[in-house]
Scaffold this motif. Structure first.
Motif, PDB file in Angstrom:
ATOM      1  N   MET A 190      33.818  47.906  35.683  1.00 25.37           N
ATOM      2  CA  MET A 190      34.139  47.405  34.341  1.00 25.37           C
ATOM      3  C   MET A 190      33.827  45.918  34.220  1.00 25.37           C
ATOM      4  N   SER A 191      33.103  45.592  33.168  1.00 29.32           N
ATOM      5  CA  SER A 191      32.761  44.191  32.925  1.00 29.32           C
ATOM      6  C   SER A 191      34.022  43.365  32.763  1.00 29.32           C
ATOM      7  N   GLY A 192      34.014  42.194  33.355  1.00 24.75           N
ATOM      8  CA  GLY A 192      35.146  41.286  33.180  1.00 24.75           C
ATOM      9  C   GLY A 192      36.233  41.442  34.226  1.00 24.75           C
ATOM     10  N   ALA A 193      36.148  42.483  35.059  1.00 23.09           N
ATOM     11  CA  ALA A 193      37.192  42.676  36.078  1.00 23.09           C
ATOM     12  C   ALA A 193      37.307  41.455  36.998  1.00 23.09           C
ATOM     13  N   HIS A 228      32.957  45.935  40.603  1.00 24.54           N
ATOM     14  CA  HIS A 228      33.810  46.758  39.760  1.00 24.54           C
ATOM     15  C   HIS A 228      32.986  47.384  38.639  1.00 24.54           C
ATOM     16  N   ILE A 265      39.253  38.677  35.237  1.00 24.01           N
ATOM     17  CA  ILE A 265      40.696  38.920  35.163  1.00 24.01           C
ATOM     18  C   ILE A 265      41.329  38.625  36.523  1.00 24.01           C
ATOM     19  N   LEU A 305      44.504  46.149  39.249  1.00 24.34           N
ATOM     20  CA  LEU A 305      43.601  45.136  39.790  1.00 24.34           C
ATOM     21  C   LEU A 305      44.349  43.834  40.074  1.00 24.34           C
ATOM     22  N   GLU A 327      41.775  45.670  33.148  1.00 20.32           N
ATOM     23  CA  GLU A 327      40.384  45.458  32.782  1.00 20.32           C
ATOM     24  C   GLU A 327      40.208  45.725  31.280  1.00 20.32           C
ATOM     25  N   TYR A 328      39.277  44.998  30.665  1.00 17.75           N
ATOM     26  CA  TYR A 328      39.097  45.126  29.205  1.00 17.75           C
ATOM     27  C   TYR A 328      38.843  46.578  28.786  1.00 17.75           C
ATOM     28  N   ALA A 329      37.957  47.236  29.524  1.00 16.03           N
ATOM     29  CA  ALA A 329      37.620  48.610  29.155  1.00 16.03           C
ATOM     30  C   ALA A 329      38.807  49.561  29.338  1.00 16.03           C
ATOM     31  N   SER A 330      39.710  49.230  30.253  1.00 21.22           N
ATOM     32  CA  SER A 330      40.869  50.098  30.506  1.00 21.22           C
ATOM     33  C   SER A 330      42.024  49.828  29.548  1.00 21.22           C
TER      34      SER A 330
END
Lengths: 425, 308
Positions: B111-114, B109, B117, B90, A319-322
């Protein structure tokens, strides 16, 4: 006696105002003769016809990851990647594991670099032990072991008083602090520039002020103490303005920016959430990008550094934030900078070469190659005519994390010569 | 007509035709929901997994019931109590579900964008059931469905969305969906809870709840979380309620017959006063019913991708 004859190329040495088609003879690590039509049948010959021969590039900000993170990069792979990028000297930041905060780690890096490195490696020691922002490192011992500057890069020294004391103490040893400017209470858990794009993507933003507040602080501390300070990886227009203000006041402030801030903006972060665009400080806006280019043109920003930050694919394929922040930059630095500054007409090639070799070397007082008898034979032979498409999957660096894959570029290093020897990579 | 897309990740790139198709299909599904035998064969032989990395009652239950009403094989995964808790990434989780023959993955989720992805790495279709501060498309679709039922259409409606816009994926999805359908969206709330650069979005923004609510066709209150106070974003829930809370006086400033909406779960007495939440103008429960119908429609349309 080792002899290398580089012939047929256009020799450019910004520190000597040299820009001429000349042959160069290197003997035992030094340039021994520069002239037209040199002929030395006993010398190893390197054909530079149609190419540029320049002082090897000097990077005062990179991450070689060894010791501790060898799965991301090693001194062997990192320095080969650097050589491929045209660099002959690199300064590696101390955020290894363990942190380079004592002479033993410094010596280990230097010894590994001597044994396995392809280019010259100059370690940068930590400002505080463990980069924890608290106790000062033993600056005298770090310097004696071979550190060329101090930085807690990757992290700021949050406490202003501790930073002030560090700058003051280090100055007594002729050591410069390099500041990673980031107010962590403002940057918080942001993962891209705070603005329209972060709103559109629902990602937490890092405001420009998070960087600028600390740039201002370091300039004020340097003014207070009459000591030098170097600002790492400038990414915002406000930081450029602050450095300009500092220089106008006579403060001993120098600054670097990175190729990705010359080429990329937050517009690269899209609904694909491509984590190769995640870097700290983050890619900013077009207005910031233009201000940084202008800052390089007018000398406000002193030099270009790569902030080469290789990561393992598993650390980016999340994920982007991770995802971890960082761009693998050695092998794209010259091409991207050339595109943003020279091909676009902002400056001539010699000026770019100065920003990537002579000037950064001056800032940290490092030896640099040159094209004149007696100069160190650290040179890069560059092709600035043949277009190519950047392909990060072909990087020598273990880190293929680079968001500029697919870009059409024209400049690249073809041969890198360290101490008169052509580097194999 | 069917949807050509594999995934529903957000409404930002969804056309008016697609939204209309989903809402029309959802209207049909609603008939099914109100009949005595709710079982249909729309998803017979399809397997649907809800993959929730965040707590949820209504969204998850709504997807689960929707898939069961349509005879899908449905399974649920929570982040705790699964291999996610053992550190599986993920993408690996997505590939595992793919390998089990899953047709649709419903993901929520933090987190944005999960979901984006995941969508890139799976054959299965992905429905975003809320990602970070980004989007929650089926919520906006159910909101639009509820509005359309009452007003007959969406074009020209004024929709006031009030509260914690910054952290709200509901506000973002509604902005995209409603403006695509020709409605006007006004956002109101404390400045610390407005997203950066909101002035560049296709919405009107105001500090003043009254201005937002005045002559609105729909007033939507968003949930405010206690953590916002601890994070220094607002001083107190008391002041929040008095300045930004939707109460009878403020609701009275909207058009007569305006709808009161809330994506739930509500903090009664904070973002919305209890008496109006239970009042005549409230469609909060109708939203929940629309939610099941919309999710039935989206799952049906995505699993029939390519068919005509």
């Amino acid at each position: 006696m080792k002899k290398l004859l580089i012939h047929g190329g256009t020799a450019i040495d910004p520190s000597r105002g040299l820009y001429e088609k000349l042959d160069i003879l290197c003997v035992d690590g030094k340039v021994s003769e520069v002239g037209k039509g040199l002929s030395y049948p006993d010398a190893e010959s390197l054909d530079a016809t149609g190419m540029v021969v320049a002082p090897g590039l000097v990077d005062i900000h990179c991450h070689l990851r060894e010791p501790g993170y060898e799965y991301k990069e090693t001194i062997a792979t990192g320095t080969r990647a650097a050589a491929r990028g045209g660099f002959t000297s690199v300064c590696c930041m101390p955020n290894t594991k363990p942190v380079n905060d004592c002479a033993a780690v410094t010596r280990q890096i230097i010894e590994t670099a001597r044994a396995a490195g392809a280019v010259r490696v100059y370690p940068i020691g930590a400002i505080t032990k463990g980069e924890a922002g608290k106790e000062l490192t033993e600056v005298g011992e770090l310097k004696a072991a071979g550190c060329v500057a101090l930085s807690d890069d990757g992290k700021p020294v949050d406490d202003s008083r501790r930073m002030m004391l560090a700058m003051e103490y280090a100055a007594g040893f002729g050591m410069k602090c390099i500041s990673h400017c980031e107010d962590r209470s403002l940057a918080a858990d942001g993962s891209m520039h705070r603005g329209l794009q972060s709103t559109l993507l629902g990602l937490r933003g890092i405001p420009a002020a998070a960087e600028e507040i600390m740039v201002a602080r370091e300039i004020l501390l340097a003014r207070e103490l009459h000591v030098p300070v170097h600002i790492a990886h400038i990414s915002t227009k406000g930081s450029v303005e602050l450095v300009r203000w500092g220089k106008a006041m006579g403060v001993q402030v120098t600054a670097e920016t990175c190729p990705h801030y010359l080429v990329g903006t937050d517009a690269l972060v899209t609904e694909i959430y491509d984590t190769s665009t995640k870097v700290n400080p983050p890619l900013r806006t077009e207005e910031d990008r233009e201000a940084i280019v202008e800052g390089l043109v007018d000398g406000t920003i002193d030099c270009i550094a790569t902030d080469h930050a290789p990561h393992h694919i598993d650390e980016k394929n999340v994920e982007y934030a991770s995802a971890l922040s960082g761009i693998s930059g050695f092998e794209s630095a010259l091409g991207l900078s050339y595109e943003a500054l020279v091909a676009s007409g902002h400056m001539e090639l010699p000026r770019l070469l100065e920003l990537m070799s002579v000037r950064p070397a001056q800032i940290l007082n490092l030896p640099v190659g040159g094209i004149a008898p007696g100069a160190i034979a650290d040179l890069a032979v560059m092709d600035i005519q043949t277009p190519y498409v950047l392909d990060p999957s072909q990087f020598i660096s273990k880190g293929h994390n680079n968001p500029f894959g697919g870009m059409k570029l024209t400049a690249r290093s073809v041969y890198t010569i360290v101490g008169g020897n052509t580097v194999e990579y | 007509m069917m949807l050509a897309r594999k995934d529903l990740l957000g409404l930002r790139d969804v056309s008016a035709q697609e939204i209309t198709l989903i809402l029309d299909t959802a209207a049909q599904m609603k008939h099914l929901l109100s009949s005595s035998n709710k079982k249909s064969n729309h998803l017979t032989g399809k397997s649907i997994v809800t993959l929730f990395y965040e707590n949820s009652t209504r969204t998850r239950m709504s997807f689960e019931l929707a898939s069961k009403y349509m005879s899908a094989v449905a399974a649920n995964i929570s982040a705790s109590g699964s291999s996610v808790a053992k550190g599986e990434t993920l993408i690996d989780t997505g590939r595992t579900l793919d390998a089990m023959g899953t047709d649709l993955i419903i993901i929520r989720h933090p987190m944005s964008g999960a979901p984006h992805i995941l969508a890139k790495h799976t054959r299965a279709g992905i429905i975003n059931a809320g990602d970070g501060m980004n989007e929650h498309p089926t919520q906006a679709l159910l909101d639009m469905m509820t509005m359309r039922e009452h007003f007959g259409g969406l074009e020209g409606l004024k929709v006031a969305i009030v509260g914690d816009i910054l952290h709200s994926r509901v506000a973002r999805s509604n902005m995209w969906g409603l403006t695509t359908m020709g409605a006007k969206v006004v956002w109101a709330g404390p400045r610390t809870l407005m997203p950066p650069a909101s002035d560049k979005l296709p919405v009107e923004c105001t500090d003043c709840v009254e201005d937002a609510v005045r002559q609105a066709d729909v007033v939507m209150a968003l949930r405010i979380q206690q953590e916002r106070m601890e994070g220094g974003l607002i001083p107190s829930l008391r002041e929040y309620h008095s300045v930004y809370g939707i109460n009878a006086e403020r609701l009275a400033m909207a058009k007569p017959g305006a709808l009161l909406m809330h994506p739930g779960p509500m903090n009664r007495g904070v973002e919305v006063a209890s008496n109006i939440a239970d009042g005549d103008q409230s469609v909060i429960n109708a939203q929940v019913t629309s939610g099941v119908a919309v999710r039935m429609a989206v799952m049906f349309l995505l699993t029939r991708r390519g068919e005509r």
